[in-house]
Design a protein around this motif. Structure first.
Motif, PDB file in Angstrom:
ATOM      1  N   UNK A 222       0.819  -1.213   0.000  1.00 51.56           N
ATOM      2  CA  UNK A 222       0.000   0.000   0.000  1.00 51.56           C
ATOM      3  C   UNK A 222       0.860   1.273   0.000  1.00 51.56           C
ATOM      4  N   UNK A 223       0.614   2.123  -0.993  1.00 50.69           N
ATOM      5  CA  UNK A 223       1.330   3.405  -1.073  1.00 50.69           C
ATOM      6  C   UNK A 223       1.076   4.227   0.188  1.00 50.69           C
ATOM      7  N   UNK A 224      -0.182   4.276   0.611  1.00 50.04           N
ATOM      8  CA  UNK A 224      -0.566   5.102   1.760  1.00 50.04           C
ATOM      9  C   UNK A 224       0.124   4.637   3.044  1.00 50.04           C
ATOM     10  N   UNK A 225       0.168   3.321   3.257  1.00 52.04           N
ATOM     11  CA  UNK A 225       0.805   2.796   4.470  1.00 52.04           C
ATOM     12  C   UNK A 225       2.318   3.014   4.450  1.00 52.04           C
ATOM     13  N   UNK A 226       2.896   2.873   3.258  1.00 50.91           N
ATOM     14  CA  UNK A 226       4.336   3.112   3.147  1.00 50.91           C
ATOM     15  C   UNK A 226       4.662   4.600   3.374  1.00 50.91           C
ATOM     16  N   UNK A 227       3.758   5.481   2.920  1.00 46.15           N
ATOM     17  CA  UNK A 227       3.943   6.915   3.162  1.00 46.15           C
ATOM     18  C   UNK A 227       3.918   7.207   4.653  1.00 46.15           C
TER      19      UNK A 227
END
Length: 335
Positions: A222-227
């Motif tokens: 997930x892009x959001x979780x990695x951010x």
């Protein structure tokens, strides 16, 4: 009265007068020199003092020294070119002030009071007050000289507003501008993961980390979780890197170029900017309608029309003006 006493009194008076003359002569000479004309515009004088204040102000602003000023630019030195440019700008200002006077454009008492208050506020602060005093000394100006410059600037601003007020944007002009600048009215909604680079020594390690996180995204994480986990943008990381909607001109160029080149749902490669390294994901992209931006375009078009119209008036006024320059006085001004 005894003749000898008369002679003695006359001698004393003569000596006193001579002392006074000797004492004030440097000031008289200075006053006469400062009031020599560097140019005469429609019968009105631009004084050496006024020119010197503007010249020294520009030299001070750009931090120029005699070594630089003596260098050649074409067939002139920088000093000669700068002096000519400043004199031309003062001549133009004089023409504008004359045009303002013809139209009875002046500052109101409230506007003058606001200038006084601004100067007093500036002076009352210990740091800015000291800087202001030093600045005036550097350019050879008094507080009244400075105030005079501000007043003239505001009068010219009012002249501009008065003579260009008829320049309006029609609906047809607004629509034409929109159609020819459609790409300027696209909004992108994007998120990013930022790896800040505060020192060049960090660059290699930060880029490597960004590349590693990019591979995690490509593998399906997930892009959001990695951010939230890795981004060093404290403002957006808890929102999954969400930057919201933005248009061209609102982000640094490298970031903007990458974001606007992506389709919805796409993720960029690692992008380097002055802030560090970014991974960008575009969530949405939309074309704003004419109604969305009509007021903005109206303001832009009218501003362009006003500038063009005012420029044409300036050219007309300059052609009509009687101008005489005094090169010998100009040369006598130095830093």
């Amino acid at each position: 009265m005894d003749k000898r006493i008369k002679i003695m009194l006359f001698s004393i008076v003569s000596i006193v007068l001579l002392i006074i003359v000797i004492a004030v002569t440097p000031e008289i000479v200075k006053y006469m020199d400062e009031n020599r004309a560097v140019a005469i515009v429609n019968g009105e004088k631009i004084t050496k003092k006024e020119f010197a204040i503007n010249y020294k102000s520009q030299i001070n602003y750009y931090g120029l020294d005699k070594a630089f000023l003596s260098q050649k630019v074409g067939d002139k030195t920088y000093e000669q070119q700068i002096k000519e440019d400043i004199l031309d700008s003062l001549i133009l200002r004089q023409i504008e002030l004359q045009q303002a006077r013809k139209r009875n454009i002046t500052l109101t008492s409230a506007e003058k009071k606001a200038i006084d208050q601004q100067i007093e506020q500036y002076k009352s602060d210990s740091q800015s007050g000291a800087e202001f005093k030093q600045y005036l000394q550097t350019i050879g100006a008094t507080e009244n000289d400075f105030k005079d410059q501000v007043i003239k600037s505001q009068i010219i601003s009012k002249l501009y507003d008065e003579v260009t007020k008829s320049q309006k944007a029609s609906d047809a002009e607004i629509e034409s501008y929109y159609n020819s600048h459609k790409s300027d009215f696209v909004e992108v909604k994007a998120s990013h993961i930022l790896f800040k680079v505060n020192d060049s020594k960090e660059e290699t390690a930060k880029k490597k980390k960004a590349e590693e996180v990019l591979q995690m995204i490509k593998s399906g994480q997930s892009f959001e979780k990695l951010a939230q986990k890795y981004s060093e943008d404290e403002t957006t990381k808890q929102k999954g890197g969400d930057l919201g909607y933005f248009r061209k001109g609102q982000m640094v160029k490298e970031f903007e170029d990458a974001a606007f080149s992506l389709n919805i749902g796409e993720v960029s490669n690692v992008v380097k900017t002055s802030y560090g390294f970014h991974i960008i994901k575009v969530a949405d992209k939309k074309q704003l309608s004419l109604n969305d931006v009509k007021d903005e375009i109206k303001s832009t078009v009218e501003s362009q029309k006003k500038d063009e119209y005012y420029k044409s008036l300036i050219e007309k006024w300059k052609k009509e003006a009687k101008i005489k320059k005094f090169e010998n006085v100009l040369k006598s001004v130095s830093i």
